[in-house]
Motif scaffolding. Sequence first.
Motif, mmCIF file in Angstrom:
data_model
loop_
_atom_site.group_PDB
_atom_site.id
_atom_site.type_symbol
_atom_site.label_atom_id
_atom_site.label_comp_id
_atom_site.label_asym_id
_atom_site.label_seq_id
_atom_site.Cartn_x
_atom_site.Cartn_y
_atom_site.Cartn_z
ATOM 1 N N TYR A 1 78.862 -3.425 -13.566
ATOM 2 C CA TYR A 1 77.800 -2.386 -13.763
ATOM 3 C C TYR A 1 76.493 -2.824 -13.842
ATOM 4 O O TYR A 1 75.374 -2.198 -13.386
ATOM 5 N N GLN B 1 75.239 -3.646 -10.268
ATOM 6 C CA GLN B 1 74.817 -2.552 -9.584
ATOM 7 C C GLN B 1 73.391 -1.892 -9.755
ATOM 8 O O GLN B 1 73.053 -1.550 -8.991
ATOM 9 N N LYS B 2 72.991 -2.194 -11.093
ATOM 10 C CA LYS B 2 71.731 -1.706 -11.512
ATOM 11 C C LYS B 2 70.756 -2.551 -11.087
ATOM 12 O O LYS B 2 69.468 -1.943 -11.009
ATOM 13 N N SER B 3 71.016 -3.581 -10.664
ATOM 14 C CA SER B 3 69.986 -4.708 -10.324
ATOM 15 C C SER B 3 69.566 -4.418 -8.882
ATOM 16 O O SER B 3 70.282 -3.901 -8.118
#
Length: 149
Positions: A34, A37-39
């Motif tokens: 998670y 995926q946010k980076s």
Amino acid sequence: MILTDYYLMKEVKVRKSHRLDCVASTGEYPPFEYIAQKSRDKCFFLYYNGVPETFSMNAQRKADRAITNGDNISSVYIPDLENPLLGYGDTKGTNDALLFIFNADYKQLEIFVARGYKNNSKSLFNLFADGELSGEIDRMREQVVKSLK
């Protein structure tokens, strides 16, 4: 098997902060995936540093270090003064224990996840430090599916 996931973190680019990027993993641990995926570059990374002031005073007294990525990922406990390159913690907001192996200059960190073992993390660390998990550790290293080396 007790260990379920593996992440190899390295200092890829020298920075003032102690940023470590994931260069190899089993790629299936939801909290870390998670974060990836946010980076911006879709890669899991973390910072290894002192215990932030945002931690409660109790946590600040107990934890030796912390791994963060904007938010806390885990406190890091180093219980064996004779082997300060081994540690343990747990993933914030889960029931999962983490085991850590650092290299001598702290530019590489191996993270082993034991899902559901948060309440047994100290006992798990003792098995780890005594070498009783070395077979599982070797198997986890062999299961790497994501490699950015």
